[in-house]
Design a protein around this motif. Sequence first.
Motif, PDB file in Angstrom:
ATOM      1  N   ASP A 137      -4.347  15.243   1.747  1.00 21.31           N
ATOM      2  CA  ASP A 137      -3.345  14.177   1.614  1.00 21.31           C
ATOM      3  C   ASP A 137      -2.011  14.652   2.175  1.00 21.31           C
ATOM      4  OD1 ASP A 137      -5.186  12.600   0.410  1.00 21.31           O
ATOM      5  OD2 ASP A 137      -4.156  12.425  -1.513  1.00 21.31           O
ATOM      6  N   VAL A 149       1.989  13.425   2.084  1.00 28.72           N
ATOM      7  CA  VAL A 149       2.881  12.526   1.347  1.00 28.72           C
ATOM      8  C   VAL A 149       4.310  12.695   1.846  1.00 28.72           C
ATOM      9  CG1 VAL A 149       3.774  11.905  -0.922  1.00 28.72           C
ATOM     10  CG2 VAL A 149       1.397  12.660  -0.688  1.00 28.72           C
ATOM     11  N   ASN A 160       5.930  10.062   7.253  1.00 24.00           N
ATOM     12  CA  ASN A 160       4.520  10.325   6.988  1.00 24.00           C
ATOM     13  C   ASN A 160       3.716  10.364   8.285  1.00 24.00           C
ATOM     14  OD1 ASN A 160       1.598   8.953   6.250  1.00 24.00           O
ATOM     15  ND2 ASN A 160       2.302  10.418   4.722  1.00 24.00           N
ATOM     16  N   ARG A 203       1.608   7.688   1.896  1.00 20.74           N
ATOM     17  CA  ARG A 203       0.545   8.688   1.776  1.00 20.74           C
ATOM     18  C   ARG A 203      -0.545   8.420   2.809  1.00 20.74           C
ATOM     19  NH1 ARG A 203      -1.541  11.864  -2.523  1.00 20.74           N
ATOM     20  NH2 ARG A 203       0.072  10.980  -3.867  1.00 20.74           N
TER      21      ARG A 203
END
Length: 240
Positions: free
Chosen positions: A50, A52, A65, A118
């Motif tokens: 992930d 973020v 992002n 995200r």
Amino acid sequence: MTRILAAALSSALLLASASAETLKDTLPHISVTGEASEEALPDRAILHLDIVADRLTATEAVTENERKTRSLSDGLVRQGVPIDDIRVVGVTLQSVATEEAAPRGAHGKHVSRGFRARSELSVTVNSLDEAASLLSRAIDAGSNDLRGVEFVVSDERTRLERLRIAAVKDAEQRARNYVEAVGAKLGRIIEIDHQEAVSATEANGRTEPLASASGVAFLRLRPGVRRLTARVSATWALSR
């Protein structure tokens, strides 16, 4: 043409199923389940990462992002990961708020602190040693969170095909043993169906933090053994 072929295939399957049920209603028969399994050690990994970014505005969060995601992807490619093995599987944007304290008996007030963007990446790696190194480097390069590591047996499909054949032979041998005990013989096969199951003796495997000669920390991935199982349910007519 595609719709015609799909309709024809669906009709054929329905007819085959109906034919099998008709034969089972009119002929003496035996139904047996056969099984074959083996253990396999995973040799590939899928990293779920992930990225973020928190910013005051939605536009700033999305822009940052995207920048971090592109930077991480480019870094993985430079380390030898094919671009087709790096996939963005999810993107979310949400507001971030906190609740301010309030006097006793009163409701707190939600105060916006900005936005969080995200990106969820899936990275397929063909070597567990390489996966461990890439995982540590990905975290250093901007991945905020490791959602998990999925361990994969690269030739799982081939193994299951082989196990399916062994399961059919197991079912046939069981059926033959049963009918010969009562003085009958196996006739034509009426119906056959199969299913596969994959399980891990250590569901999530293990990770061990290590340090290289250069002082860079990395993780050693130790996957659990996976058990591959094929089950076949088959029905034979009986003959004297």
